[in-house]
Design a protein around this motif. Structure first.
Motif, PDB file in Angstrom:
ATOM      1  N   LYS A  54       0.843  -1.203   0.000  1.00  0.00           N
ATOM      2  CA  LYS A  54       0.000   0.000   0.000  1.00  0.00           C
ATOM      3  C   LYS A  54       0.879   1.254   0.000  1.00  0.00           C
ATOM      4  N   GLN A  55       1.957   1.249   0.776  1.00  0.00           N
ATOM      5  CA  GLN A  55       2.845   2.403   0.827  1.00  0.00           C
ATOM      6  C   GLN A  55       3.431   2.701  -0.548  1.00  0.00           C
ATOM      7  N   ILE A  56       3.881   1.656  -1.235  1.00  0.00           N
ATOM      8  CA  ILE A  56       4.473   1.836  -2.563  1.00  0.00           C
ATOM      9  C   ILE A  56       3.444   2.351  -3.550  1.00  0.00           C
ATOM     10  N   ALA A  57       2.204   1.855  -3.425  1.00  0.00           N
ATOM     11  CA  ALA A  57       1.135   2.265  -4.337  1.00  0.00           C
ATOM     12  C   ALA A  57       0.561   3.632  -3.981  1.00  0.00           C
ATOM     13  N   GLY A  58       0.982   4.196  -2.845  1.00  0.00           N
ATOM     14  CA  GLY A  58       0.476   5.492  -2.431  1.00  0.00           C
ATOM     15  C   GLY A  58      -0.932   5.439  -1.881  1.00  0.00           C
ATOM     16  N   GLU A  59      -1.344   4.279  -1.403  1.00  0.00           N
ATOM     17  CA  GLU A  59      -2.698   4.122  -0.866  1.00  0.00           C
ATOM     18  C   GLU A  59      -2.741   4.475   0.617  1.00  0.00           C
ATOM     19  N   ALA A  60      -3.895   4.936   1.052  1.00  0.00           N
ATOM     20  CA  ALA A  60      -4.082   5.264   2.456  1.00  0.00           C
ATOM     21  C   ALA A  60      -4.104   3.984   3.291  1.00  0.00           C
ATOM     22  N   ILE A  61      -3.508   4.043   4.469  1.00  0.00           N
ATOM     23  CA  ILE A  61      -3.465   2.884   5.362  1.00  0.00           C
ATOM     24  C   ILE A  61      -4.398   3.153   6.540  1.00  0.00           C
ATOM     25  N   PRO A  62      -5.397   2.288   6.746  1.00  0.00           N
ATOM     26  CA  PRO A  62      -6.324   2.491   7.862  1.00  0.00           C
ATOM     27  C   PRO A  62      -5.573   2.601   9.184  1.00  0.00           C
ATOM     28  N   ALA A  63      -6.136   3.398  10.106  1.00  0.00           N
ATOM     29  CA  ALA A  63      -5.469   3.664  11.374  1.00  0.00           C
ATOM     30  C   ALA A  63      -5.199   2.401  12.178  1.00  0.00           C
ATOM     31  N   ASP A  64      -6.164   1.477  12.195  1.00  0.00           N
ATOM     32  CA  ASP A  64      -5.958   0.249  12.966  1.00  0.00           C
ATOM     33  C   ASP A  64      -4.863  -0.618  12.363  1.00  0.00           C
ATOM     34  N   MET A  65      -4.792  -0.614  11.033  1.00  0.00           N
ATOM     35  CA  MET A  65      -3.734  -1.372  10.355  1.00  0.00           C
ATOM     36  C   MET A  65      -2.368  -0.742  10.642  1.00  0.00           C
ATOM     37  N   GLN A  66      -2.306   0.572  10.658  1.00  0.00           N
ATOM     38  CA  GLN A  66      -1.050   1.261  10.933  1.00  0.00           C
ATOM     39  C   GLN A  66      -0.578   0.981  12.359  1.00  0.00           C
ATOM     40  N   ARG A  67      -1.533   0.977  13.310  1.00  0.00           N
ATOM     41  CA  ARG A  67      -1.158   0.678  14.696  1.00  0.00           C
ATOM     42  C   ARG A  67      -0.584  -0.729  14.812  1.00  0.00           C
ATOM     43  N   ALA A  68      -1.238  -1.695  14.153  1.00  0.00           N
ATOM     44  CA  ALA A  68      -0.759  -3.074  14.196  1.00  0.00           C
ATOM     45  C   ALA A  68       0.618  -3.188  13.531  1.00  0.00           C
ATOM     46  N   PHE A  69       0.789  -2.432  12.473  1.00  0.00           N
ATOM     47  CA  PHE A  69       2.064  -2.435  11.752  1.00  0.00           C
ATOM     48  C   PHE A  69       3.175  -1.865  12.636  1.00  0.00           C
ATOM     49  N   ASP A  70       2.879  -0.774  13.334  1.00  0.00           N
ATOM     50  CA  ASP A  70       3.869  -0.156  14.216  1.00  0.00           C
ATOM     51  C   ASP A  70       4.251  -1.098  15.359  1.00  0.00           C
ATOM     52  N   GLU A  71       3.274  -1.821  15.876  1.00  0.00           N
ATOM     53  CA  GLU A  71       3.552  -2.788  16.941  1.00  0.00           C
ATOM     54  C   GLU A  71       4.429  -3.921  16.418  1.00  0.00           C
ATOM     55  N   ALA A  72       4.111  -4.389  15.218  1.00  0.00           N
ATOM     56  CA  ALA A  72       4.903  -5.466  14.612  1.00  0.00           C
ATOM     57  C   ALA A  72       6.330  -5.006  14.333  1.00  0.00           C
ATOM     58  N   ASP A  73       6.468  -3.723  14.007  1.00  0.00           N
ATOM     59  CA  ASP A  73       7.798  -3.177  13.750  1.00  0.00           C
ATOM     60  C   ASP A  73       8.656  -3.256  15.012  1.00  0.00           C
ATOM     61  N   GLU A  74       8.058  -2.917  16.136  1.00  0.00           N
ATOM     62  CA  GLU A  74       8.785  -2.960  17.405  1.00  0.00           C
ATOM     63  C   GLU A  74       9.104  -4.395  17.817  1.00  0.00           C
ATOM     64  N   LEU A  75       8.164  -5.300  17.567  1.00  0.00           N
ATOM     65  CA  LEU A  75       8.319  -6.682  18.029  1.00  0.00           C
ATOM     66  C   LEU A  75       9.171  -7.546  17.103  1.00  0.00           C
TER      67      LEU A  75
END
Length: 495
Positions: free
Chosen positions: A327-348
């Motif tokens: 989605k980032q590469i395609a320039g698409e918006a990322i839902p807030a809940d998906m972004q939160r989960a992504f940020d958590e996965a980044d840390e873990l």
């Protein structure tokens, strides 16, 4: 027939408009004198060499080679591991108009003899006593060999090695120091774009290796191509452990110096690659599958040591990482809940995987052999895009590439700018472009690697999809390629 054609190569005015490879270093030295060109490890510490220092070293060695009587058009071979002195010798030999002939540092004496005799090399640059010993065994069968050069002279006298009358690379540099540069400049000017730049010996389906004749124009065009697809940036710090005797590493070296970025040479022991990545913190890692497989194994071992519920979270994190990064590469918006989960996965997870690579790798390339798609997807999800390309020595290293914006896992990417791909009726991959080699040294014709009407017959089987992505489906040639990128010819093994 299926066909795919890429757009023309980089436009005029590119910073990589080189007439010959001999122009690469002088142009970068003039543009980036104080910038770090080389990093290397000695005595447990990393040392920097600026472009000005690199230019001075190469010029002095080149003048020393002229002082030794080495003429333009003669062949100079290099038998050493990947290290700064390999590049010094290569760039200096190119500057004086000779043809560089690399030899794998692992080659046996007989294999060294074949390359040196077939190329009629007048000089060979050896790394140390172990490589000198190989030359000592075959010296009496090399009538064209006049000069033996050594990077690290033997610490102890040895009658067999002493008989070679080897001169050290430092001595050659000293001989060149202070010499007028008129002859050197004249040789650079007289080198023609279609003159041979290097002979790279590569395994064939039968018999001994064949010397691929690659011209200055071949590699000058390749440098433009990798600049256009942004394979190497001008602010790149590339970690290089691949053997410079291989066209893959050679292109990385040339691209780095042409674009004025930095090259960090590994310390010499492949067991230290992972620890050195964390010392160097590179932004780009060209590699063969074996290293990515090793890092993947390390990462998976950490995951498998966790409780089952944590392992399941890691599995879900990979699927999430792929989706978000697409989605980032395609320039698409990322839902807030998906972004939160992504940020958590980044840390873990993601952050710890990136740390294995040193924390700064923006992209990596895997070449020379296939790699499992699961590994590529894992690293991509964690923020380390590892993409495959395709090519061969006969294409001056590459013909296709994948980029962050244009990639499909399971394929080897699309044609490089200026390169055409075609699938023959029997499924063979055909390639046309300015990077196609000039033939095999001392071999007027051969079934594999033949060029007909400008099309290189690769011996590989493949398919092209509607978007121009190439998939490799098989091989017409009977060669085994190991995960380390080494070509093994069954016929030679049997013999």
């Amino acid at each position: 027939m299926e066909a795919a054609t890429a757009e023309s190569a980089a436009t005029a005015g590119s910073r990589t408009d080189f007439r010959t490879i001999a122009d690469v270093l002088p142009q970068s030295v003039a543009a980036n004198p104080e910038k770090v060109a080389i990093r290397y490890k000695r005595g447990g510490a990393w040392h920097d060499v600026s472009y000005a220092q690199l230019g001075e070293t190469v010029q002095e060695i080149a003048l020393g080679l002229i002082d030794l009587g080495i003429e333009a058009g003669e062949r100079v071979s290099i038998l050493a591991n990947t290290r700064p002195e390999w590049s010094y010798a290569d760039l200096a030999a190119t500057a004086v108009g000779t043809v560089v002939v690399p030899i794998y540092q692992t080659n046996s004496p007989d294999e060294c003899h074949w390359v040196l005799s077939d190329s009629e090399a007048c000089a060979v640059v050896c790394e140390d006593a172990s490589q000198l010993a190989k030359i000592a065994q075959i010296r009496d069968r090399l009538p064209s060999l006049r000069t033996v050069i050594v990077i690290d002279p033997p610490a102890q006298p040895d009658p067999a090695l002493d008989a070679l009358n080897a001169i050290s690379l430092d001595e050659i540099r000293a001989r060149g120091r202070g010499h007028a540069t008129d002859e050197l400049e004249a040789r650079r000017e007289n080198t023609k774009p279609d003159a041979p730049y290097t002979f790279i010996y590569t395994s064939g389906t039968t018999g001994p290796p064949k010397g691929c004749v690659l011209t200055h124009r071949n590699y000058a065009c390749m440098i433009k191509m990798i600049e256009e697809v942004r394979e190497i940036g001008d602010d790149e710090l590339t970690y290089l452990y691949l053997p410079l005797a291989h066209s893959y590493a050679l292109l990385i070296q040339l691209g780095t110096f042409a674009l004025g970025s930095s090259l960090a040479y590994f310390g010499g022991d492949t067991k230290d690659i992972l620890s050195e990545l964390q010392e160097v913190h590179p932004t780009y890692l060209p590699s063969v599958p074996r290293v990515f497989e090793k890092i993947y194994t390390v990462a998976q071992a950490a995951i498998q040591s966790q409780p089952p519920e944590e392992q399941e979270k890691a599995k879900q994190a990979i699927a999430l990482g792929i989706e978000v990064r697409d989605k980032q590469i395609a320039g698409e918006a990322i839902p807030a809940d998906m972004q939160r989960a992504f940020d958590e996965a980044d840390e873990l997870l993601y952050k710890s995987v990136r740390a294995i690579f040193g924390g700064n790798v923006r992209h990596a390339t895997s070449g020379a052999a296939p790699i499992v798609r699961e590994i590529l997807e894992f690293f991509y999800a964690c923020g380390i895009p590892v993409f495959e390309g395709y090519g061969m020595t006969e294409t001056a290293t590459a013909a296709t590439t994948s980029t962050l914006e244009h990639h499909k896992f399971g394929t080897v990417g699309r044609a490089l700018p200026g390169v055409e791909l075609r699938i023959a009726d029997d499924g063979e991959i055909l390639i046309k472009g300015p990077n196609i080699f000039a033939g095999y040294h001392n071999q007027a014709s051969t079934s594999f690697g033949a060029v007909e009407d400008g099309w290189l017959h690769t011996g590989d089987l493949g398919s092209l999809d509607a978007d121009g992505y190439l998939s490799i489906t098989g091989r017409k040639k009977d060669i085994i390629i190991t995960a380390g990128g080494k070509n093994l010819t069954p016929a030679n093994i049997e013999n």
